[in-house]
Motif scaffolding. Structure first.
Motif, PDB file in Angstrom:
ATOM      1  N   ASP A  41       0.774  -1.293  -0.077  1.00  0.00           N
ATOM      2  CA  ASP A  41       0.093  -0.079   0.047  1.00  0.00           C
ATOM      3  C   ASP A  41       0.898   1.292  -0.121  1.00  0.00           C
ATOM      4  O   ASP A  41       1.402   1.533   0.941  1.00  0.00           O
ATOM      5  CB  ASP A  41      -1.076   0.006   1.192  1.00  0.00           C
ATOM      6  CG  ASP A  41      -1.933   1.242   1.191  1.00  0.00           C
ATOM      7  OD1 ASP A  41      -1.824   2.052   0.314  1.00  0.00           O
ATOM      8  OD2 ASP A  41      -2.609   1.360   2.280  1.00  0.00           O
ATOM      9  N   SER A  43       0.036   4.306  -0.564  1.00  0.00           N
ATOM     10  CA  SER A  43      -0.705   5.512  -0.263  1.00  0.00           C
ATOM     11  C   SER A  43      -0.020   6.476   1.075  1.00  0.00           C
ATOM     12  O   SER A  43      -0.095   7.744   0.696  1.00  0.00           O
ATOM     13  CB  SER A  43      -2.120   5.272   0.487  1.00  0.00           C
ATOM     14  OG  SER A  43      -2.026   4.634   1.548  1.00  0.00           O
ATOM     15  N   LYS A  63      -2.988   7.645  12.801  1.00  0.00           N
ATOM     16  CA  LYS A  63      -4.140   7.184  12.257  1.00  0.00           C
ATOM     17  C   LYS A  63      -4.411   5.450  12.841  1.00  0.00           C
ATOM     18  O   LYS A  63      -3.461   4.922  12.988  1.00  0.00           O
ATOM     19  CB  LYS A  63      -3.979   7.049  10.714  1.00  0.00           C
ATOM     20  CG  LYS A  63      -3.892   8.437  10.242  1.00  0.00           C
ATOM     21  CD  LYS A  63      -3.668   8.465   8.758  1.00  0.00           C
ATOM     22  CE  LYS A  63      -3.551   9.755   8.236  1.00  0.00           C
ATOM     23  NZ  LYS A  63      -3.400   9.737   6.544  1.00  0.00           N
ATOM     24  N   SER A  69      -5.357  -4.238   4.536  1.00  0.00           N
ATOM     25  CA  SER A  69      -5.351  -4.177   3.083  1.00  0.00           C
ATOM     26  C   SER A  69      -5.622  -5.956   3.064  1.00  0.00           C
ATOM     27  O   SER A  69      -5.660  -6.823   3.790  1.00  0.00           O
ATOM     28  CB  SER A  69      -3.980  -4.307   2.647  1.00  0.00           C
ATOM     29  OG  SER A  69      -2.994  -5.242   3.168  1.00  0.00           O
ATOM     30  N   ARG A  86      -7.570   0.763   5.243  1.00  0.00           N
ATOM     31  CA  ARG A  86      -8.230   2.023   5.376  1.00  0.00           C
ATOM     32  C   ARG A  86      -8.074   2.601   6.959  1.00  0.00           C
ATOM     33  O   ARG A  86      -7.731   1.715   7.795  1.00  0.00           O
ATOM     34  CB  ARG A  86      -9.899   1.744   5.181  1.00  0.00           C
ATOM     35  CG  ARG A  86     -10.162   1.610   3.746  1.00  0.00           C
ATOM     36  CD  ARG A  86     -11.670   1.388   3.529  1.00  0.00           C
ATOM     37  NE  ARG A  86     -12.214   0.489   4.307  1.00  0.00           N
ATOM     38  CZ  ARG A  86     -13.244   0.625   5.190  1.00  0.00           C
ATOM     39  NH1 ARG A  86     -13.953   1.680   5.085  1.00  0.00           N
ATOM     40  NH2 ARG A  86     -13.913  -0.159   5.909  1.00  0.00           N
ATOM     41  N   TYR A  87      -7.895   3.677   7.121  1.00  0.00           N
ATOM     42  CA  TYR A  87      -7.591   4.427   8.288  1.00  0.00           C
ATOM     43  C   TYR A  87      -8.309   5.691   8.594  1.00  0.00           C
ATOM     44  O   TYR A  87      -8.947   6.396   7.715  1.00  0.00           O
ATOM     45  CB  TYR A  87      -6.033   4.970   8.047  1.00  0.00           C
ATOM     46  CG  TYR A  87      -4.818   3.872   7.768  1.00  0.00           C
ATOM     47  CD1 TYR A  87      -4.142   2.994   8.961  1.00  0.00           C
ATOM     48  CD2 TYR A  87      -4.686   3.620   6.490  1.00  0.00           C
ATOM     49  CE1 TYR A  87      -3.384   2.142   8.524  1.00  0.00           C
ATOM     50  CE2 TYR A  87      -3.408   2.578   6.272  1.00  0.00           C
ATOM     51  CZ  TYR A  87      -3.072   1.848   7.086  1.00  0.00           C
ATOM     52  OH  TYR A  87      -2.163   0.857   6.998  1.00  0.00           O
ATOM     53  N   THR A  88      -8.327   5.976  10.088  1.00  0.00           N
ATOM     54  CA  THR A  88      -8.922   7.043  10.542  1.00  0.00           C
ATOM     55  C   THR A  88      -8.398   8.312  10.247  1.00  0.00           C
ATOM     56  O   THR A  88      -7.171   8.300   9.612  1.00  0.00           O
ATOM     57  CB  THR A  88      -9.286   6.750  11.806  1.00  0.00           C
ATOM     58  OG1 THR A  88      -7.812   7.168  12.665  1.00  0.00           O
ATOM     59  CG2 THR A  88     -10.077   5.790  12.352  1.00  0.00           C
TER      60      THR A  88
END
Length: 97
Positions: A41, A43, A63, A69, A86-88
């Motif tokens: 990832d 990102s 986060k 994933s 996905r994260y806060t």
């Protein structure tokens, strides 16, 4: 990380572990993790996170992972089969502890 911090202390001929040793270990491991993390990832680099051993706790925000994933078995040809984690939004470390 503790082992690496101990190695740094021993190599420096220090008689006790300090935050500086852990800070150096954190930087080393985040760089190593970034090299592998890019494959999964890309990102956001983990090393972009502040070093918790060299920052004041009030300056630390992280986060929290919402979902890891995953592998998308139904990915179309040409589409990446890896679904990024996905994260806060950033949360103060004090709230996470």
């Amino acid at each position: 990380m503790i082992n690496y911090a101990c190695e740094v202390a021993i190599c420096n001929d220090d008689h006790e572990l300090t935050l500086e040793h852990f800070s150096e270990a954190f930087d080393f491991y985040m760089t190593c993790i970034d090299d592998r993390y890019d494959e999964i990832d890309a990102s956001e680099k983990l090393s972009s996170q502040p070093n918790p051993f060299s920052e004041k706790i009030n300056n630390l925000y992280y986060k929290k992972m919402i979902a890891p994933s995953a592998w998308n078995m139904k990915a179309d040809s040409g589409e990446s089969p890896i679904v990024p984690a996905r994260y806060t939004d950033q949360i103060p470390l004090r709230s996470l502890l």
